[in-house]
Design a protein around this motif. Structure first.
Motif, short mmCIF file in Angstrom:
data_model
loop_
_atom_site.label_atom_id
_atom_site.label_comp_id
_atom_site.label_asym_id
_atom_site.label_seq_id
_atom_site.Cartn_x
_atom_site.Cartn_y
_atom_site.Cartn_z
N ALA A 278 2.73 10.40 4.33
CA ALA A 278 3.46 9.69 3.14
C ALA A 278 2.06 9.20 2.25
CB ALA A 278 3.29 7.84 3.82
N LEU A 279 0.99 8.16 2.64
CA LEU A 279 -0.24 8.17 1.77
C LEU A 279 -0.34 9.29 0.37
CD1 LEU A 279 -2.19 5.83 0.09
CD2 LEU A 279 -3.74 6.09 2.70
N GLY B 117 -9.60 9.83 4.54
CA GLY B 117 -8.88 9.39 6.22
C GLY B 117 -9.50 8.65 7.44
N ARG C 199 1.31 7.91 8.21
CA ARG C 199 1.16 6.90 7.01
C ARG C 199 0.05 7.73 6.01
NH1 ARG C 199 -2.94 2.32 5.81
NH2 ARG C 199 -1.08 1.02 5.23
N LEU C 200 -0.80 8.55 6.96
CA LEU C 200 -1.08 9.35 5.99
C LEU C 200 -0.48 10.30 5.38
CD1 LEU C 200 -4.74 9.46 7.74
CD2 LEU C 200 -4.51 8.28 5.90
N MET D 54 7.46 1.64 5.28
CA MET D 54 5.90 2.06 4.48
C MET D 54 6.54 2.81 3.50
SD MET D 54 4.40 4.80 6.87
CE MET D 54 2.85 4.59 8.58
N PRO D 55 4.96 2.40 2.69
CA PRO D 55 5.75 3.09 0.83
C PRO D 55 6.06 4.78 1.09
CG PRO D 55 3.88 1.58 1.20
CD PRO D 55 3.75 1.86 2.75
N ALA E 20 1.52 7.54 14.79
CA ALA E 20 1.98 5.95 13.25
C ALA E 20 1.45 6.35 12.19
CB ALA E 20 1.96 4.70 13.40
#
Lengths: 669, 669
Positions: free
Chosen positions: A442-443, A103, A439-440, A478-479, A435
């Motif tokens: 989601a990842l 990360g 994002r993390l 965002m995936p 954000a």
């Protein structure tokens, strides 16, 4: 563990870790050798003397947690996992960088705080006298970069307030970052800062070789039960390299001759790469044995617990498994169209209130907007250190303070621990502050639920600084993130239904401040598909697709248009992510060919061309004022949308060509 | 100014400010009365005794700067502006909230640091012995919420490092935030924390009425030349209200009877709203006179400076005006297609190197990624306190440390000061950490240029945590933000050209790590339109539209397709924001009707349906590995895009209907 007993293998193991880190990065020809080499001693002391982990079962629930917040030093983690006998072979080490990444700076620090929160909470809920079942420590390695990031400052301040005694951060004070000596930008007194947060602050002056001092500091850290501890460990980055202590070893592989010289200096065979002496493998096998035996003891304790507290035992096992209780969905509120209009933030509160008794794994909180987000279930207890008199660790509501990014990173850590589903809250516009953490989520697949209220110009008076414009498309793009914008009660229940069932996907629930009527056609089942037809007509001239607070406006516009003889359908599309996963046939039945589709949302129109031919939304920023006036200003009213809708229907009729659904594509990626 | 001389009008003025704040919020029926009422004494002392401002010329360059970081307390600022005689009438006060909004928490703190950086820099560049032309102070009011935000922590740490002696923060320690008493989440020792950052820390125990103590603290703050100062001022939120000191006065209007009682208590007429005694207007008129006289003195000093230093004088006036020097554009690098391929981050470095001598207003910096962002012009001096031996305040390169969000907020403040164009740098993916500050750049019209390198999977080994996916559409959807993704040398020059000429618009330059060939058709002039045809054919079967590092891949695919007889055009669209501003006729000539348009970008496809019929991009996250392999993995190669392009051309041919450009719309918003 009270004082350090040297083992013969210590020095060679530390040398081996250093050499392996250099080899791994050199072989990949990319990576950061310096920090892994510098932190090898503390990593070795921590793992060989303290870490309670079982490499044969990396999921053991009461294992100590380890977070490498300075994630660019991941070569260290890979080397340790290999030595410990995890499923990470020497070949995997040689293929370093192909499958795994770590990360951005500062996140791991926040994750560590979250892991410690989760431990404190579950301990308070499940431990019983004589059954100290959940008592692990969380160890975080962090570098200068982590400590410069605001997300870590936020998390550190809250961790101090929360008195998280089982959190131990080891700060690699190596004075080097990418721009060179930290003297160029980072000259604060870190010890004093953490002291100001209420942490125990320790330091080790020689982190390169003073193993007893490292040991002593960790012992002291573990003894302090009411404060998190930070150990400032002075190390020499790239220790052993010709360039040790300089920026030259931070982010580039060492040269071959440097690695050879280093190995010679350490007494390792200079000509062998990826060499591990048997003494080191043996020493690390002992760590594994110790962990296996600790887990066996723990399992036995858990068994006795099951005899004495069968109900709590069953519940703990359920929580650990991550399975939701049977029939929990039946607690979701269901609405009729005749039920009064309510704000979706209020509908969210009703849902949470209804779910809290059946889903004790919900651990909520807000970034100092509780009375606006409506996220605290009435009667719930604050998660607070008992000494504050404000709550206790079994409490299910966290006061995060005005710390959105820290909150997001902490929530990721809470979910990573297991047994808890965290939800967190702020205004939708300020989810953007977090954000990096979202994002993390989601990842990494963390089930974190964001209750994001005040989700458009409908918030009114606070004005453009608080009114999201680009926020929805940011998170929709965002995936692995489900961005929900429910239009009424049943859609809000559907959003919670899907969010709670999605164990590997974070969700953002974008909720209104203003009241929304309940739609005639909405059901939880239909909304749970991410999109459905709200108003159906055959042989339509137009379809309006909308979300959230604008669906009722679309319905109003459609009624006007239908009255004028322009046949108009309405589609609600509360979640693109979930809708995109439906079979093509279903999606095509919702957004079908034959007539133009007009999208309507009180946000940027960006992204909507994927689902529509024409787009209505905000041209730029919002405005400050009572919400009805702001909606009028931007033409988002039933009557204006009817005018726009007529233009669209006429335009495509005049064009004459068959209108094809935007979902019809030449290929899929 | 050395000791406090009370004036008869002090008490009544403070009472008036408190009552006006209550009236303003009550009339609007929305807002925050508590902090304005609590901070009235310090605001009055600051303005009546210290602030050098001229209400008749709010643009006077050497005025003291005032930032209200706890922006929800804006009623205070409006009241002060009115009393001082700015163009803000009593009617404007009564219409509070209709036109003006203030920023999210923590941002103002960072802006204040930026204002102080700008002052220190311009002083070092322009002041001469006997000509202390630029020496203003920056005063920031901040609340608990500001200090909890990570963005403020980052900025504070850097401000301490930078020894910004002219920065004075007044912290309203009122112990109340939205969730109630700050004891629920914010119990750190703020004084100790700021001391750890290297600040001078002062405190005033009775900020409600001890005007001499407030005065003394500000005097001491001004005397400390080598450290920023924070004054912790204990106040009673909503002082005078029946609910003073509670959450009840934080964010809701006071009740009518409470306001009346408060006025009676303060000796003001209870039945009059928006009442200002003449003594107060008189006292504030005196402040204005003092400011006007100070400005006159300053103008005279500036005149003498002009005689003695005509060149510096002319340059200072130019910098203040914001006009760029004549012919600066001629320094932009121009490329031929035969020039070697280079990474656009390198092209950016070449541009900056070329521009630095002609544009001394460029003040750059990076969040600890200088050697990756390539943002430091060779030979440039660091902006550092001289005592560090690392540079001086005339230096043009700021080492921001790993503090992206703080950097963004500081850059906004630098630009707000005037005379400087700040550029800042990090990886594109980590601009998201600073999203809150970027949004305020766009909303407030700050010309901040983000050099955002490593802008796709082309960064290779660092993997998904560093590879942007949703980032481009996030910023493309933000109003008044120019997101550039240049494809080669001329496009990079064009991006700088437009960014530097856009005085009210921030820009993000999204730049590659990997080398990019120079396109045959590119020119600065064409690229400066935001989009243009890179490869033209008549009677095309397909147009591929692309940006940045993928344009050359599109050109390669088109060559293959043209060789196969599928006539293919290529369009480069480096900046949507600028392209959207071109005349419809031009835009339609670039993305014309007649054949399908396929977009190609190594990012999320979200948003591209606005410009294309079909979209190729990344289905989800990127991957870690050498960049060529990662591109291959996702099919972003000339040969695969040729295959996809053929599918698209065939699909639309089979459909048979005329293909209409996606730019043809039924209406515009």
């Amino acid at each position: 563990m009270s004082s350090f007993t040297p083992a013969q293998s210590d020095d060679v193991s530390i040398a081996t870790i250093r050499a392996l880190a250099a080899d791994v990065v050199a072989k990949a020809n990319s990576g950061h050798p310096g920090a892994p080499m510098g932190m090898a001693p503390v990593a070795h002391v921590l793992y060989s003397r303290f870490m309670n982990v079982n490499p044969k079962n990396s999921k053991w629930f009461n294992r100590d947690r380890f977070v490498l917040s300075n994630g660019h030093a991941c070569a260290l983690q890979y080397v340790l996992l290999h030595l410990l006998g995890h499923k990470l072979s020497m070949d995997d080490l040689k293929a370093f960088r192909i499958e795994v990444t770590t990360g951005p700076l500062g996140q791991g620090f926040g994750n560590g705080v979250g892991l410690a929160v989760a431990q404190a909470h579950l301990a308070a809920v499940f431990n019983k006298p004589g059954f100290d079942l959940i008592n692990n420590f969380t160890y975080v390695f962090a570098g200068d970069g982590c400590l410069m990031e605001g997300v870590a400052s936020e998390a550190a301040s809250l961790a101090g307030h929360l008195q998280l005694g089982n959190l131990i951060v080891i700060y690699d004070d190596n004075h080097i970052s990418i721009d060179g000596d930290t003297a160029v930008a980072f000259t604060e007194n870190v010890e004093q800062r953490f002291s100001s947060y209420g942490w125990q602050v320790l330091h080790v002056d020689n982190g390169d070789s003073d193993l007893p001092a490292i040991h002593k500091a960790i012992v002291e850290a573990k003894l302090e039960k009411n404060k998190p501890t930070i150990i400032r460990l002075k190390t020499t980055i790239g220790f052993g390299s010709k360039q040790q202590g300089t920026h030259g070893v931070h982010g580039s592989p060492l040269k071959a001759d440097d690695i050879q010289a280093l190995k010679t200096k350490f007494g390792l065979p200079a000509d062998q790469s990826f060499y591990v002496p048997s003494a080191t493998y043996d020493a690390y096998a002992e760590i594994g044995k110790r962990g296996a035996s600790l887990e066996a003891e723990w399992n036995s304790l858990l068994g006795s617990y099951g005899h004495k507290y069968p109900q709590e035992h069953a519940e703990l096992l359920r929580r650990i498994s991550g399975e939701l209780p049977a029939n929990w969905e039946q607690s979701l509120p269901v609405y009729k169209s005749t039920d009064p209009a309510q704000a979706s933030r209020k509908l969210s509160e009703i849902t949470l209130t209804s779910l809290a008794p059946v889903l004790p794994e919900l651990l909520g909180g807000s970034a100092d907007l509780t009375s606006s987000n409506l996220t605290k279930v009435k009667g719930s207890v604050d998660f607070q250190p008992p000494s504050t008199g404000l709550g206790n660790y079994a409490g299910t509501y966290i006061r995060y303070g005005v710390r959105e990014h820290g909150m997001g990173a902490i929530a990721n850590g809470i979910h990573a621990y297991g047994g808890i589903i965290p939800y967190v809250a702020t205004f939708l516009n300020f989810v953007s502050y977090a954000a990096g953490a979202v994002r993390l989520s989601a990842l990494s697949g963390h089930q974190v639920i964001w209750v994001a209220t005040h989700d458009s110009i409908g918030l009114g008076e606070d004005g453009p600084t608080h009114q999201p414009i680009e926020t929805a498309i940011h998170f929709r793009a965002m995936p692995n993130l489900a961005f929900w914008r429910p239009a009424d009660g049943n859609e809000t229940s559907a959003a919670y239904l899907v969010a709670l069932k999605s164990r590997k996907t974070p969700s953002i629930l974008s909720l209104s401040r203003q009241n929304l009527p309940n739609l005639e056609a909405s059901t939880i089942e239909k909304a749970a598909k991410g999109g459905y037809v709200v108003h159906e007509v055959e042989g339509e001239d137009l379809t309006i697709v909308s979300t959230g607070s604008e669906v009722a406006i679309a319905v109003e516009a459609a009624a006007k248009l239908n009255a004028e003889g322009i046949k108009t359908r309405v589609v609600s599309l509360p979640c693109w992510f979930v809708f995109d996963k439906q079979p093509q046939e279903y999606r095509m039945s919702v957004l079908r060919s034959g007539a133009p589709i007009l999208s309507l949302e009180a946000l940027s129109t960006a992204g909507w061309a994927k689902y529509s031919h024409e787009q209505y939304g905000l041209p730029a920023w919002g405005a400050s004022g009572p919400y009805q006036k702001v909606y009028e200003k931007f033409g988002i009213t039933g009557s204006n949308i009817a005018v726009v809708g007529k233009k669209v229907a006429d335009f495509y009729k005049q064009r004459g060509a068959p209108v094809v659904s935007p979902l019809v594509k030449a290929f899929t990626i």
